[in-house]
Motif scaffolding. Structure first.
Motif, mmCIF file in Angstrom:
data_model
loop_
_atom_site.group_PDB
_atom_site.id
_atom_site.type_symbol
_atom_site.label_atom_id
_atom_site.label_comp_id
_atom_site.label_asym_id
_atom_site.label_seq_id
_atom_site.Cartn_x
_atom_site.Cartn_y
_atom_site.Cartn_z
ATOM 1 N N ALA A 55 3.786 -7.781 4.282
ATOM 2 C CA ALA A 55 3.104 -6.486 4.398
ATOM 3 C C ALA A 55 2.132 -6.283 3.242
ATOM 4 O O ALA A 55 0.989 -5.858 3.438
ATOM 5 C CB ALA A 55 4.135 -5.356 4.418
ATOM 6 N N MET A 56 2.571 -6.599 2.021
ATOM 7 C CA MET A 56 1.702 -6.471 0.853
ATOM 8 C C MET A 56 0.504 -7.399 0.962
ATOM 9 O O MET A 56 -0.628 -7.019 0.636
ATOM 10 C CB MET A 56 2.486 -6.774 -0.427
ATOM 11 N N SER A 57 0.758 -8.612 1.446
ATOM 12 C CA SER A 57 -0.334 -9.584 1.592
ATOM 13 C C SER A 57 -1.374 -9.097 2.588
ATOM 14 O O SER A 57 -2.579 -9.251 2.368
ATOM 15 C CB SER A 57 0.243 -10.928 2.045
ATOM 16 N N ALA A 58 -0.928 -8.483 3.674
ATOM 17 C CA ALA A 58 -1.857 -7.981 4.692
ATOM 18 C C ALA A 58 -2.728 -6.857 4.128
ATOM 19 O O ALA A 58 -3.950 -6.827 4.356
ATOM 20 C CB ALA A 58 -1.074 -7.493 5.909
ATOM 21 N N ILE A 59 -2.107 -5.939 3.402
ATOM 22 C CA ILE A 59 -2.864 -4.827 2.811
ATOM 23 C C ILE A 59 -3.806 -5.349 1.737
ATOM 24 O O ILE A 59 -4.959 -4.918 1.636
ATOM 25 C CB ILE A 59 -1.900 -3.772 2.228
ATOM 26 N N TYR A 60 -3.326 -6.295 0.938
ATOM 27 C CA TYR A 60 -4.152 -6.895 -0.123
ATOM 28 C C TYR A 60 -5.396 -7.543 0.470
ATOM 29 O O TYR A 60 -6.518 -7.327 -0.015
ATOM 30 C CB TYR A 60 -3.323 -7.930 -0.880
ATOM 31 N N ARG A 61 -5.222 -8.332 1.524
ATOM 32 C CA ARG A 61 -6.365 -9.009 2.151
ATOM 33 C C ARG A 61 -7.343 -8.005 2.744
ATOM 34 O O ARG A 61 -8.565 -8.177 2.661
ATOM 35 C CB ARG A 61 -5.883 -9.974 3.234
ATOM 36 N N ARG A 62 -6.797 -6.939 3.325
ATOM 37 C CA ARG A 62 -7.671 -5.913 3.894
ATOM 38 C C ARG A 62 -8.510 -5.233 2.824
ATOM 39 O O ARG A 62 -9.709 -5.003 3.008
ATOM 40 C CB ARG A 62 -6.829 -4.858 4.634
ATOM 41 N N MET A 102 -9.352 -6.495 -0.145
ATOM 42 C CA MET A 102 -10.326 -7.439 -0.685
ATOM 43 C C MET A 102 -11.515 -7.588 0.273
ATOM 44 O O MET A 102 -12.669 -7.656 -0.169
ATOM 45 C CB MET A 102 -9.675 -8.798 -0.933
ATOM 46 N N ARG A 103 -11.235 -7.628 1.558
ATOM 47 C CA ARG A 103 -12.328 -7.706 2.541
ATOM 48 C C ARG A 103 -13.203 -6.472 2.468
ATOM 49 O O ARG A 103 -14.439 -6.556 2.529
ATOM 50 C CB ARG A 103 -11.764 -7.861 3.961
ATOM 51 N N SER A 104 -12.561 -5.303 2.332
ATOM 52 C CA SER A 104 -13.331 -4.059 2.303
ATOM 53 C C SER A 104 -14.255 -3.992 1.095
ATOM 54 O O SER A 104 -15.331 -3.407 1.156
ATOM 55 C CB SER A 104 -12.389 -2.847 2.306
ATOM 56 N N PRO A 158 5.893 2.829 0.614
ATOM 57 C CA PRO A 158 4.879 3.302 -0.340
ATOM 58 C C PRO A 158 4.696 2.356 -1.531
ATOM 59 O O PRO A 158 3.572 2.141 -1.980
ATOM 60 C CB PRO A 158 5.432 4.657 -0.786
ATOM 61 N N PHE A 159 5.790 1.771 -2.028
ATOM 62 C CA PHE A 159 5.690 0.830 -3.150
ATOM 63 C C PHE A 159 4.814 -0.360 -2.784
ATOM 64 O O PHE A 159 3.989 -0.814 -3.584
ATOM 65 C CB PHE A 159 7.090 0.349 -3.549
ATOM 66 N N GLU A 160 4.993 -0.889 -1.587
ATOM 67 C CA GLU A 160 4.222 -2.046 -1.134
ATOM 68 C C GLU A 160 2.747 -1.700 -0.972
ATOM 69 O O GLU A 160 1.870 -2.505 -1.293
ATOM 70 C CB GLU A 160 4.805 -2.578 0.174
ATOM 71 N N ILE A 161 2.486 -0.495 -0.482
ATOM 72 C CA ILE A 161 1.103 -0.042 -0.315
ATOM 73 C C ILE A 161 0.404 0.036 -1.667
ATOM 74 O O ILE A 161 -0.698 -0.496 -1.855
ATOM 75 C CB ILE A 161 1.069 1.340 0.382
ATOM 76 N N ILE A 162 1.059 0.704 -2.611
ATOM 77 C CA ILE A 162 0.467 0.899 -3.937
ATOM 78 C C ILE A 162 0.270 -0.429 -4.657
ATOM 79 O O ILE A 162 -0.794 -0.684 -5.243
ATOM 80 C CB ILE A 162 1.352 1.840 -4.790
ATOM 81 N N MET A 163 1.266 -1.296 -4.615
ATOM 82 C CA MET A 163 1.165 -2.575 -5.321
ATOM 83 C C MET A 163 0.053 -3.438 -4.740
ATOM 84 O O MET A 163 -0.699 -4.091 -5.473
ATOM 85 C CB MET A 163 2.499 -3.317 -5.260
ATOM 86 N N ALA A 164 -0.060 -3.471 -3.409
ATOM 87 C CA ALA A 164 -1.099 -4.285 -2.772
ATOM 88 C C ALA A 164 -2.488 -3.775 -3.145
ATOM 89 O O ALA A 164 -3.394 -4.569 -3.452
ATOM 90 C CB ALA A 164 -0.918 -4.268 -1.256
ATOM 91 N N LYS A 165 -2.657 -2.476 -3.160
ATOM 92 C CA LYS A 165 -3.959 -1.899 -3.502
ATOM 93 C C LYS A 165 -4.284 -2.119 -4.977
ATOM 94 O O LYS A 165 -5.419 -2.417 -5.345
ATOM 95 C CB LYS A 165 -3.973 -0.404 -3.146
ATOM 96 N N PHE A 166 -3.270 -1.976 -5.820
ATOM 97 C CA PHE A 166 -3.468 -2.229 -7.250
ATOM 98 C C PHE A 166 -3.867 -3.677 -7.501
ATOM 99 O O PHE A 166 -4.810 -3.956 -8.257
ATOM 100 C CB PHE A 166 -2.184 -1.891 -8.017
ATOM 101 N N LEU A 167 -3.163 -4.612 -6.875
ATOM 102 C CA LEU A 167 -3.452 -6.024 -7.085
ATOM 103 C C LEU A 167 -4.842 -6.404 -6.569
ATOM 104 O O LEU A 167 -5.516 -7.254 -7.162
ATOM 105 C CB LEU A 167 -2.386 -6.889 -6.399
ATOM 106 N N ALA A 187 -7.497 -4.359 -6.543
ATOM 107 C CA ALA A 187 -8.440 -3.840 -7.542
ATOM 108 C C ALA A 187 -8.431 -4.713 -8.792
ATOM 109 O O ALA A 187 -9.489 -5.051 -9.342
ATOM 110 C CB ALA A 187 -8.082 -2.398 -7.901
ATOM 111 N N TRP A 188 -7.244 -5.092 -9.234
ATOM 112 C CA TRP A 188 -7.116 -5.927 -10.441
ATOM 113 C C TRP A 188 -7.731 -7.309 -10.216
ATOM 114 O O TRP A 188 -8.303 -7.900 -11.127
ATOM 115 C CB TRP A 188 -5.644 -6.041 -10.833
ATOM 116 N N SER A 189 -7.626 -7.825 -8.993
ATOM 117 C CA SER A 189 -8.212 -9.131 -8.670
ATOM 118 C C SER A 189 -9.730 -9.090 -8.766
ATOM 119 O O SER A 189 -10.358 -10.028 -9.275
ATOM 120 C CB SER A 189 -7.805 -9.566 -7.255
ATOM 121 N N LEU A 190 -10.330 -8.003 -8.272
ATOM 122 C CA LEU A 190 -11.790 -7.875 -8.352
ATOM 123 C C LEU A 190 -12.238 -7.793 -9.810
ATOM 124 O O LEU A 190 -13.226 -8.430 -10.206
ATOM 125 C CB LEU A 190 -12.255 -6.637 -7.580
ATOM 126 N N ILE A 191 -11.493 -7.039 -10.604
ATOM 127 C CA ILE A 191 -11.806 -6.947 -12.039
ATOM 128 C C ILE A 191 -11.622 -8.314 -12.699
ATOM 129 O O ILE A 191 -12.430 -8.731 -13.542
ATOM 130 C CB ILE A 191 -10.896 -5.904 -12.723
#
Length: 242
Positions: free
Chosen positions: A9-16, A18-20, A96-105, A107-111
């Motif tokens: 689930a985290m991977s799916a949100i993370y990829r989404r 990053m694509r966005s 919610p934890f998975e959502i927040i962590m995926a979004k944080f990671l 953002a941190w990856s882009l930085i």
């Protein structure tokens, strides 16, 4: 099995996420601004100091991150709220934890991608003169930790705000105050000034620029990141209760 589902689930949100970033102008604007400013600072520092040292560059990049990270993080949760998709996420099996962590990671990856681009300056300096690896590694460790703490703060701001603009203003405002506290804290030596210095991210970032590793600075950045992300998770969980 549950852990595997959470990671998926985290991977799916993370990829989404990053694509966005890359299907919109956000990533290109941030990376372009970051590289232009870092290149400018690098050439000016080398020109006027003549030293094979990136400490000055890392110091200036902290200010660049102050302006760019809120721009990266402001849409992460606030845009989901505006579009109504946050309700779909929260009613799905994703926590919610998975959502927040995926979004944080994300953002941190882009930085991190922007920071990785500064390696070219290291190579340029190494081609002309030897460099001390200790201060260089500490500089990169410091800026990675600082960017992570500011990204976590940005995610928290986005989780609290109802619009991207409000999230950006909140994230930038708090980040600026945290940096300002160091300047105020340096003006005195009493207990109040000491406390102001200790809660400032710049104070804890400073030793890394000098090539000094102190575990208390590492703990500070990790604690700050965990604290901000925990509050962001609580913000989403409170939305489930409404």
């Amino acid at each position: 099995e549950l852990r595997g589902k959470a990671m998926h689930a985290m991977s799916a949100i993370y990829r989404r996420e990053m694509r966005s970033y890359f299907v919109s102008p956000v990533a290109y604007i941030v990376l372009t601004v970051f590289f232009i400013l870092s290149g400018f600072f690098f050439t000016q520092i080398v020109k006027y100091t003549g030293q094979a040292n990136l400490g000055g560059l890392f110091g200036n990049l902290a200010i660049v991150l102050l302006f760019t990270i809120p721009f990266i993080t402001m849409r992460l949760v606030a845009e989901e709220k505006r579009s109504g998709t946050i309700e779909l996420l929260l009613t799905s099996p994703v926590k919610p934890f998975e959502i927040i962590m995926a979004k944080f990671l994300a953002a941190w990856s882009l930085i991190g991608l922007a920071i990785a681009g500064t390696l070219i300056y290291t190579l340029l300096l190494l081609l002309h003169s030897p460099m001390e690896t200790g201060p260089l590694l500490m500089g990169y460790l410091g800026i990675i930790l600082l960017s992570g703490a500011l990204a976590a703060l940005g995610v928290l701001a986005s989780s609290l705000a109802e619009s991207q603009i409000a999230a950006g203003i909140i994230g930038f405002g708090i980040s600026f105050i945290l940096m300002l506290l160091n300047w105020v804290g340096q003006s005195g030596q009493d207990a109040i000034h000491y406390v102001l210095r200790e809660v400032s991210v710049i104070h804890h970032y400073g030793d890394f620029l000098e090539g000094i590793f102190d575990a208390k600075h590492l703990v500070f950045f990790l604690f700050w990141g965990v604290l901000c992300l925990s509050f962001a998770v609580k913000s989403l969980e409170s939305r489930l209760l409404k």
